[in-house]
Write a protein that holds these residues in place. Structure first.
Motif, PDB file in Angstrom:
ATOM      1  N   TYR A   1       0.836  -1.191   0.000  1.00  0.00           N
ATOM      2  CA  TYR A   1       0.000   0.000   0.000  1.00  0.00           C
ATOM      3  C   TYR A   1       0.874   1.245   0.000  1.00  0.00           C
ATOM      4  O   TYR A   1       1.857   1.342   0.740  1.00  0.00           O
ATOM      5  N   SER A   2       0.526   2.212  -0.878  1.00  0.00           N
ATOM      6  CA  SER A   2       1.318   3.443  -0.927  1.00  0.00           C
ATOM      7  C   SER A   2       0.443   4.576  -1.437  1.00  0.00           C
ATOM      8  O   SER A   2      -0.570   4.360  -2.093  1.00  0.00           O
ATOM      9  N   ILE A   3       0.857   5.784  -1.113  1.00  0.00           N
ATOM     10  CA  ILE A   3       0.190   6.990  -1.594  1.00  0.00           C
ATOM     11  C   ILE A   3       1.218   7.800  -2.375  1.00  0.00           C
ATOM     12  O   ILE A   3       2.296   8.100  -1.855  1.00  0.00           O
ATOM     13  N   GLU A   4       0.885   8.121  -3.627  1.00  0.00           N
ATOM     14  CA  GLU A   4       1.795   8.883  -4.468  1.00  0.00           C
ATOM     15  C   GLU A   4       1.105  10.168  -4.903  1.00  0.00           C
ATOM     16  O   GLU A   4      -0.086  10.169  -5.217  1.00  0.00           O
TER      17      GLU A   4
END
Length: 723
Positions: free
Chosen positions: A715-718
């Motif tokens: 999971y990541s936010i870019e």
């Protein structure tokens, strides 16, 4: 046995003929399929026609000062069109091409005589010097040197065949009254030359040929009114450089002692030929006619007089004759049967005749003729009786048992029986499990019903007509008077169904339907039976009926409508119509107009009729198109929900057509200015929106590329910045 059926006009040939063929016809060639033909005029233009619809599908012209010098043909392998103008300039294009200046061009080193297109092979290019190349070989080096075999001879005719997988080309030349035949075989690159046996005081006028079992059968039409046959084997055993071909008399064109002087002819099958020519009886003027002859029994099978004269050219494709008659290009359907002596002398029993009912122009026949046309195929009891006997039995025919009911009996009953009795018999006819030639039979029945409607205003079997059309077995050309009667009676439901299912409605009739639909009030339409499937999914029928009522709103304020305020009195109806949010017509009228939008048309033929539409009706129609345009643009798919709803392309095409026809009137009409302004703003907003989308198209594509390169499993936010 052979028969010529009723003809019809494919196009006009004069200056006002619609396709600019004032210079005459150069040639007619088969199109991409059996229902299309390519017409080349003696000038600058080639036109593609759909024969069944009698409409041009495309028209291409070379520039002023240029001339098309050999017939345009279709490459059946690539579905491209090939033309040669000014003898040496080759052009190749497709359906979607419009300007021939921008299509493929190649300048050749020698003059082209003819291009022959083969169904399953590469087109063959025949040069005036006798050299031949396949198109692909020629395009590899357009300036390649072309050999000249016949420098002193003039090519008069040529034809190409496929024997197995090998293309064969045959052409005839003339020099000082002598005629020569050349046969080109491509696999072995062999060219055979023959000399045609001379005929005293007579010269060949026309040639045709066919190939079977490695033998070319060449038929020659001579000026003395005779047809000769020449056999040319593909396997040549003689070593002579110029072998003489002997000929045998196949047919003498004698009609009641007079000689038919043919100008052109065509082979129909192994026993029949068609000849176009002039017949001069003693003491009478010459008459041009089209004839079909039985070569096996030397008899004239049928003929048709052509009082307006012809150009002497005859083409035959798909059991249809094409020839000029006066100032039009005429098409006549023919039918040939296997030869027998009884058929040749006109004594063949009815039980042996094949059915030609599907080729009969039912609209041109009287009621008695309609009966006679169907007796041979569907009536046994009435077969040997005369018309007078049939009329005398009319009352007794109505009492025939259901299992013996024939179309002939039904046609007689339609003339004077009651509506209830006719409807019962029609149900019996349609209940038959296997009816031969159903389409032709129903066309015959509808013609009889329409004839009764014309003479008896009270008689109108509307329900049965609707039932027949919904079977989707009919077309406008099969019953052309049906829609005319429906227009006269303002039967909008029947017209709606015809517009939805008939593929060949003329533009004049489409315009007449549009004018009737726009002229009828919504109150009247609410009491009529109209199919609302095309509008029920995007028009709120309950609220729409309320919204079209006029309501006075003062000072621009209303509890239901809070818009920009102004110190004037205006109507809610005017506001919402200009805004494009609410439908300006009732659901019934909207469904009828949708049927018009779905009908096929040619812009060239429809535009002159649209110019006659009254200004108020044009404005109303444009309001409705504006409403559809706004409605279809609400969703990403730009598609309206529902069955048979108009597409965005249909809406835009009709809107452009209407503006082209009435732009000056629209600008001058006060009630149209607000509508045009609203249209302008809406289109401008859409252009801006799509322009902005185009700006970020590159960024969106880059995001997709980055996503494919970096597929994170966690999971990541870019955060990505679009610059």
């Amino acid at each position: 046995m052979a028969a010529l059926c009723e003809g019809f006009t494919l196009c006009g040939l004069g200056p006002s003929g619609g396709v600019g063929l004032g210079a005459g016809v150069l040639a007619l060639e088969p199109g991409p399929d059996s229902d299309h033909v390519l017409l080349t005029d003696r000038g600058r233009t080639a036109t593609l026609f759909k024969v069944s619809d009698q409409k041009p599908l495309g028209c291409w012209s070379v520039k002023h000062g240029q001339i098309i010098t050999c017939p345009v043909v279709c490459n059946f392998e690539t579905h491209e069109y090939i033309a040669v103008h000014d003898d040496k300039v080759l052009r190749i294009w497709k359906d979607e091409d419009v300007n021939l200046d921008k299509v493929f061009k190649a300048t050749l080193s020698a003059d082209v005589y003819r291009i022959h297109s083969l169904p399953h092979g590469e087109p063959l290019v025949l040069f005036r010097g006798g050299g031949v190349r396949t198109l692909d070989v020629l395009l590899e080096a357009p300036q390649q040197e072309i050999e000249n075999f016949i420098s002193d001879e003039v090519i008069k005719w040529s034809e190409a065949f496929l024997e197995g997988q090998e293309p064969i080309l045959i052409f005839a030349t003339e020099k000082d009254g002598d005629y020569f035949i050349y046969v080109q075989k491509f696999k072995l690159n062999i060219l055979h030359k023959y000399k045609l046996e001379q005929q005293e005081l007579s010269n060949p006028l026309s040639f045709t040929a066919y190939i079977k079992n490695q033998i070319i059968t060449l038929l020659c039409l001579y000026s003395n009114g005779s047809v000769y046959k020449v056999l040319i084997p593909l396997q040549r055993h003689s070593e002579e450089e110029e072998q003489i071909l002997s000929k045998s008399l196949l047919l003498k064109l004698l009609v009641s002692g007079s000689v038919l002087k043919g100008t052109s002819f065509a082979v129909l099958d192994k026993d029949h030929v068609a000849v176009l020519g002039s017949l001069t009886a003693f003491g009478e003027e010459s008459k041009e006619c089209l004839t079909i002859w039985n070569t096996k029994f030397q008899t004239l099978q049928t003929s048709k007089e052509l009082p307006l004269g012809t150009s002497g050219q005859l083409w035959c494709y798909g059991e249809k004759f094409f020839f000029t008659h006066g100032k039009v290009l005429t098409v006549i359907i023919y039918k040939c049967e296997t030869s027998s002596l009884a058929a040749a002398v006109g004594k063949l029993k009815d039980s042996q005749t094949s059915d030609v009912s599907s080729f009969i122009n039912w609209n041109a026949l009287s009621d008695e003729e309609l009966v006679d046309s169907l007796q041979s195929q569907q009536s046994v009891a009435l077969k040997s009786e005369s018309k007078m006997t049939l009329r005398s039995r009319r009352n007794s025919v109505a009492k025939v048992q259901p299992d013996t009911l024939t179309v002939g009996q039904l046609l007689l009953d339609i003339k004077d029986s009651s509506s209830a009795a006719i409807e019962d018999e029609l149900k019996q006819l349609l209940s038959k499990p296997q009816m031969p030639d159903f389409q032709a039979t129903i066309g015959c029945v509808i013609t009889a019903l329409i004839n009764r409607c014309k003479t008896d205003p009270v008689f109108y079997p509307r329900n049965f007509l609707v039932q027949l059309i919904q079977k989707r077995e009919l077309s406008y050309s099969l019953c052309p008077d049906l829609m005319a009667v429906a227009l006269e009676k303002k039967d909008v439901h029947l017209l709606q169904i015809c517009l939805q299912w008939f593929p060949d409605i003329p533009e004049e009739i489409t315009y007449a339907c549009l004018k009737v639909f726009l002229s009828i009030s919504d109150d009247y339409l609410e009491r009529t039976d109209v199919n609302l499937e095309s509008v029920i999914c995007y028009i709120d029928i309950e609220s729409n009926n309320k919204e079209v009522k006029t309501e006075i709103v003062e000072n621009g304020f209303n509890a239901e409508l809070e818009e920009d305020s102004c110190d004037i009195i205006f109507t809610k109806e005017t506001h919402v119509k200009n805004d494009g949010e609410f439908c300006p017509v009732g659901p019934q009228k909207a469904a009828l107009l949708n049927a018009v939008l779905h009908s096929a048309y040619s812009e060239t033929f429809l535009l002159p009729h649209l110019k006659d539409l009254p200004a108020q009706q044009a404005v109303l129609f444009l309001r409705y198109l504006h409403y559809l345009y706004v409605k279809s643009s609400e969703k990403i798919t730009t598609a309206l929900p529902g069955v048979l709803s108009p597409t965005i392309n249909q809406i835009m095409d009709w809107m452009c057509l209407l503006l082209d026809a009435h732009f000056t009137v629209m600008v001058m009409l006060p009630e149209a200015k607000g509508l045009l302004s609203s249209l302008h703003k809406f289109v401008r907003a859409q252009v801006r929106f799509y322009s902005e989308l185009n700006k970020i198209e590159g960024s969106l594509q880059e995001l997709q590329r980055l996503k494919r390169q970096k597929d994170s499993q966690t999971y990541s936010i870019e955060v990505l910045e679009l610059i």
